[in-house]
Write a protein that holds these residues in place. Structure first.
Motif, PDB file in Angstrom:
ATOM      1  N   VAL A   1      79.049 -63.510-105.710  1.00 37.86           N
ATOM      2  CA  VAL A   1      78.737 -62.553-106.366  1.00 37.86           C
ATOM      3  C   VAL A   1      79.380 -62.590-107.690  1.00 37.86           C
ATOM      4  O   VAL A   1      80.205 -63.285-107.850  1.00 37.86           O
ATOM      5  CB  VAL A   1      79.084 -61.227-105.476  1.00 37.86           C
ATOM      6  N   THR A   2      78.767 -61.734-108.480  1.00 33.58           N
ATOM      7  CA  THR A   2      79.264 -61.441-109.984  1.00 33.58           C
ATOM      8  C   THR A   2      80.217 -60.361-109.880  1.00 33.58           C
ATOM      9  O   THR A   2      80.211 -59.375-108.969  1.00 33.58           O
ATOM     10  CB  THR A   2      78.313 -61.342-111.034  1.00 33.58           C
ATOM     11  N   ALA A   3      80.877 -60.316-111.081  1.00 32.31           N
ATOM     12  CA  ALA A   3      82.161 -59.266-111.069  1.00 32.31           C
ATOM     13  C   ALA A   3      81.372 -57.782-111.435  1.00 32.31           C
ATOM     14  O   ALA A   3      81.899 -56.772-110.919  1.00 32.31           O
ATOM     15  CB  ALA A   3      83.097 -59.585-112.071  1.00 32.31           C
ATOM     16  N   GLU A   4      80.120 -57.991-111.977  1.00 32.52           N
ATOM     17  CA  GLU A   4      79.468 -56.817-112.132  1.00 32.52           C
ATOM     18  C   GLU A   4      78.543 -56.324-110.944  1.00 32.52           C
ATOM     19  O   GLU A   4      77.975 -55.053-110.934  1.00 32.52           O
ATOM     20  CB  GLU A   4      78.433 -56.780-113.107  1.00 32.52           C
ATOM     21  N   THR A   5      78.586 -57.025-109.774  1.00 32.22           N
ATOM     22  CA  THR A   5      77.599 -56.581-108.612  1.00 32.22           C
ATOM     23  C   THR A   5      78.519 -55.481-108.070  1.00 32.22           C
ATOM     24  O   THR A   5      79.495 -55.006-108.000  1.00 32.22           O
ATOM     25  CB  THR A   5      77.854 -57.920-107.583  1.00 32.22           C
ATOM     26  N   GLN A   6      77.482 -54.346-107.645  1.00 36.91           N
ATOM     27  CA  GLN A   6      77.972 -53.119-107.088  1.00 36.91           C
ATOM     28  C   GLN A   6      78.750 -53.451-105.620  1.00 36.91           C
ATOM     29  O   GLN A   6      78.179 -54.242-104.884  1.00 36.91           O
ATOM     30  CB  GLN A   6      76.988 -52.184-106.614  1.00 36.91           C
ATOM     31  N   ILE A   7      79.719 -52.871-105.373  1.00 42.63           N
ATOM     32  CA  ILE A   7      80.575 -53.273-104.164  1.00 42.63           C
ATOM     33  C   ILE A   7      79.666 -53.059-102.839  1.00 42.63           C
ATOM     34  O   ILE A   7      79.730 -53.664-101.879  1.00 42.63           O
ATOM     35  CB  ILE A   7      81.924 -52.389-104.050  1.00 42.63           C
ATOM     36  N   GLY A   8      79.069 -51.994-102.994  1.00 45.23           N
ATOM     37  CA  GLY A   8      78.000 -51.775-101.721  1.00 45.23           C
ATOM     38  C   GLY A   8      77.073 -52.876-101.517  1.00 45.23           C
ATOM     39  O   GLY A   8      76.693 -53.401-100.393  1.00 45.23           O
ATOM     40  N   VAL A   9      76.331 -53.630-102.468  1.00 47.84           N
ATOM     41  CA  VAL A   9      75.683 -54.761-102.424  1.00 47.84           C
ATOM     42  C   VAL A   9      76.435 -55.771-101.873  1.00 47.84           C
ATOM     43  O   VAL A   9      76.057 -56.519-100.959  1.00 47.84           O
ATOM     44  CB  VAL A   9      74.978 -55.181-103.828  1.00 47.84           C
TER      45      VAL A   9
ATOM     46  N   GLN B   1      85.199 -63.140 -96.560  1.00 51.70           N
ATOM     47  CA  GLN B   1      85.411 -63.352 -97.998  1.00 51.70           C
ATOM     48  C   GLN B   1      84.375 -63.806 -98.803  1.00 51.70           C
ATOM     49  O   GLN B   1      83.558 -64.702 -98.198  1.00 51.70           O
ATOM     50  CB  GLN B   1      86.707 -64.047 -98.157  1.00 51.70           C
ATOM     51  N   MET B   2      84.369 -63.640-100.111  1.00 50.79           N
ATOM     52  CA  MET B   2      83.146 -64.227-101.020  1.00 50.79           C
ATOM     53  C   MET B   2      83.752 -64.318-102.516  1.00 50.79           C
ATOM     54  O   MET B   2      84.311 -63.393-102.844  1.00 50.79           O
ATOM     55  CB  MET B   2      82.096 -63.134-100.984  1.00 50.79           C
ATOM     56  N   PRO B   3      83.563 -65.581-102.953  1.00 54.60           N
ATOM     57  CA  PRO B   3      83.949 -65.665-104.394  1.00 54.60           C
ATOM     58  C   PRO B   3      83.283 -64.884-105.298  1.00 54.60           C
ATOM     59  O   PRO B   3      82.091 -64.701-105.221  1.00 54.60           O
ATOM     60  CB  PRO B   3      83.899 -67.260-104.501  1.00 54.60           C
ATOM     61  N   VAL B   4      84.069 -64.541-106.330  1.00 54.82           N
ATOM     62  CA  VAL B   4      83.434 -63.893-107.464  1.00 54.82           C
ATOM     63  C   VAL B   4      83.612 -64.192-108.631  1.00 54.82           C
ATOM     64  O   VAL B   4      84.517 -64.913-108.860  1.00 54.82           O
ATOM     65  CB  VAL B   4      84.134 -62.142-107.482  1.00 54.82           C
ATOM     66  N   TYR B   5      82.338 -64.376-109.399  1.00 57.62           N
ATOM     67  CA  TYR B   5      82.299 -65.186-110.722  1.00 57.62           C
ATOM     68  C   TYR B   5      82.101 -64.170-111.866  1.00 57.62           C
ATOM     69  O   TYR B   5      81.254 -63.043-111.753  1.00 57.62           O
ATOM     70  CB  TYR B   5      81.279 -66.044-110.769  1.00 57.62           C
ATOM     71  N   GLU B   6      82.670 -64.368-113.085  1.00 58.84           N
ATOM     72  CA  GLU B   6      82.409 -63.456-114.091  1.00 58.84           C
ATOM     73  C   GLU B   6      82.129 -64.471-115.368  1.00 58.84           C
ATOM     74  O   GLU B   6      83.058 -65.226-115.723  1.00 58.84           O
ATOM     75  CB  GLU B   6      83.530 -62.396-114.477  1.00 58.84           C
ATOM     76  N   ASN B   7      80.881 -64.513-116.025  1.00 58.32           N
ATOM     77  CA  ASN B   7      80.687 -65.500-116.961  1.00 58.32           C
ATOM     78  C   ASN B   7      80.721 -66.562-116.756  1.00 58.32           C
ATOM     79  O   ASN B   7      81.244 -67.579-117.369  1.00 58.32           O
ATOM     80  CB  ASN B   7      81.317 -64.984-118.443  1.00 58.32           C
TER      81      ASN B   7
ATOM     82  N   PHE C   1      85.309 -68.442-112.509  1.00 55.62           N
ATOM     83  CA  PHE C   1      85.785 -67.910-111.073  1.00 55.62           C
ATOM     84  C   PHE C   1      86.765 -66.629-111.552  1.00 55.62           C
ATOM     85  O   PHE C   1      87.804 -66.847-112.245  1.00 55.62           O
ATOM     86  CB  PHE C   1      86.434 -68.864-110.120  1.00 55.62           C
ATOM     87  N   ALA C   2      86.409 -65.556-110.807  1.00 56.70           N
ATOM     88  CA  ALA C   2      87.289 -64.353-111.042  1.00 56.70           C
ATOM     89  C   ALA C   2      88.172 -64.081-109.770  1.00 56.70           C
ATOM     90  O   ALA C   2      89.140 -63.186-110.117  1.00 56.70           O
ATOM     91  CB  ALA C   2      86.312 -63.359-111.134  1.00 56.70           C
ATOM     92  N   GLY C   3      88.045 -64.674-108.815  1.00 54.50           N
ATOM     93  CA  GLY C   3      88.803 -63.950-107.722  1.00 54.50           C
ATOM     94  C   GLY C   3      88.074 -63.928-106.220  1.00 54.50           C
ATOM     95  O   GLY C   3      86.731 -64.357-106.356  1.00 54.50           O
ATOM     96  N   LEU C   4      88.624 -64.011-105.113  1.00 56.13           N
ATOM     97  CA  LEU C   4      88.201 -63.643-103.836  1.00 56.13           C
ATOM     98  C   LEU C   4      88.125 -62.303-103.320  1.00 56.13           C
ATOM     99  O   LEU C   4      89.042 -61.606-103.330  1.00 56.13           O
ATOM    100  CB  LEU C   4      88.866 -64.513-102.761  1.00 56.13           C
ATOM    101  N   LEU C   5      86.719 -61.847-103.236  1.00 56.81           N
ATOM    102  CA  LEU C   5      86.567 -60.650-102.513  1.00 56.81           C
ATOM    103  C   LEU C   5      86.709 -60.720-101.168  1.00 56.81           C
ATOM    104  O   LEU C   5      85.989 -61.447-100.241  1.00 56.81           O
ATOM    105  CB  LEU C   5      85.220 -59.962-102.778  1.00 56.81           C
TER     106      LEU C   5
ATOM    107  N   VAL D   1      82.303 -55.036-108.374  1.00 60.01           N
ATOM    108  CA  VAL D   1      83.210 -55.744-107.490  1.00 60.01           C
ATOM    109  C   VAL D   1      84.588 -55.793-108.292  1.00 60.01           C
ATOM    110  O   VAL D   1      85.519 -55.907-107.829  1.00 60.01           O
ATOM    111  CB  VAL D   1      82.686 -57.060-107.254  1.00 60.01           C
ATOM    112  N   ARG D   2      84.644 -55.883-109.715  1.00 55.91           N
ATOM    113  CA  ARG D   2      85.852 -56.213-110.469  1.00 55.91           C
ATOM    114  C   ARG D   2      86.832 -55.099-110.430  1.00 55.91           C
ATOM    115  O   ARG D   2      88.079 -55.286-110.203  1.00 55.91           O
ATOM    116  CB  ARG D   2      85.366 -56.160-111.833  1.00 55.91           C
ATOM    117  N   LYS D   3      86.462 -54.000-110.023  1.00 57.04           N
ATOM    118  CA  LYS D   3      87.270 -52.761-109.796  1.00 57.04           C
ATOM    119  C   LYS D   3      88.078 -53.180-108.311  1.00 57.04           C
ATOM    120  O   LYS D   3      89.251 -52.726-108.363  1.00 57.04           O
ATOM    121  CB  LYS D   3      86.892 -51.523-109.828  1.00 57.04           C
TER     122      LYS D   3
END
Length: 244
Positions: free
Chosen positions: A115-123, A135-141, A144-148, A172-174
């Motif tokens: 998912v992207t860092a801007e994806t809504q957490i509900g999604v 867990q799911m990898p998060v990407y921003e631009n 890699f931004a982190g693991l959710l 998701v970033r928050k």
């Protein structure tokens, strides 16, 4: 083939396989000055830097004792002891694995849902539930931004529950800001060996940290496309691949 002949053949194969291990140790970890080094000394040196040898060192010491018993106790050029087929096959498997260690890409390549860092957490949570992901990898631009992780989500929920109502339209970033400092991730290149992956989990555990996942890319960079992922739940498969 008689049982005696089978045991003799197994013993001969065992000694051949042990010779191959000795060659491996001498070629890769010998002093290189031509002087003789006993197997034990080679093994001790190899353990310091060789991930594969560290994993097999206990077995190799047992096999060394058995080799010594075989070659030093003979009567009229006949071995007084013999190995069974299971022991010989185990040593032969170690030889094959040392010669061609399995790579992480061949064992753990898979399509990785991100998912992207801007994806809504509900999604994101809906996707995780549908695919049964912890867990799911998060990407921003594209980086890699982190693991959710489910643990991170639980901490976020605990901190944000108000009158039994949680807003799920936050990015998701928050949510990622609720990660524990002991939750870690790591990257490996596609040609890295399974030994490297196993050791990575062990190294983090010894530091009191949890390696949530190892992410596989072409050269082990966080800007590259994900080719696979290894989690703690994959460790039994990794251990099996190297005969443990």
């Amino acid at each position: 083939m008689t049982e005696e002949r089978t045991r003799k053949d197994s013993t001969a194969r065992f000694l051949d396989a042990f010779t191959e291990v000795e060659k491996y140790l001498k070629n890769k970890h010998g002093r290189g000055d031509g002087r003789h080094e006993d197997f034990g000394s080679l093994l001790v040196r190899a353990e310091k830097t060789d991930r594969a040898i560290r994993m097999y060192s206990d077995d190799l010491r047992v096999f060394a004792n058995l080799r010594n018993l075989l070659v030093h106790q003979r009567f009229q050029n006949e071995y007084l002891a013999a190995t069974n087929e299971g022991v010989t096959e185990q040593l032969e498997k170690i030889v094959r694995t040392l010669a061609q260690p399995p790579e992480v890409y061949s064992l753990f390549r898979r399509d990785v849902t991100t998912v992207t860092a801007e994806t809504q957490i509900g999604v994101a949570l809906t996707v995780m539930a549908q695919l049964e992901l912890s867990q799911m990898p998060v990407y921003e631009n594209g980086v890699f931004a982190g693991l959710l992780t489910s643990d991170t989500v639980a901490r976020w929920l605990g901190a944000n529950v108000k009158e039994e109502l949680v807003v799920f339209d936050v990015p998701v970033r928050k949510v990622l800001s609720f990660r524990e400092t002991t939750e870690k991730h790591s990257f490996l290149a596609r040609q890295a060996t399974v030994f490297e992956a196993i050791e990575a989990f062990d190294v983090y555990a010894k530091k009191g940290e949890r390696l949530s996942a190892i992410l596989i890319t072409h050269q082990g960079r966080d800007t590259e496309k994900l080719l696979g992922i290894i989690t703690i739940y994959d460790l039994p498969e990794a251990m099996k691949a190297v005969g443990q």
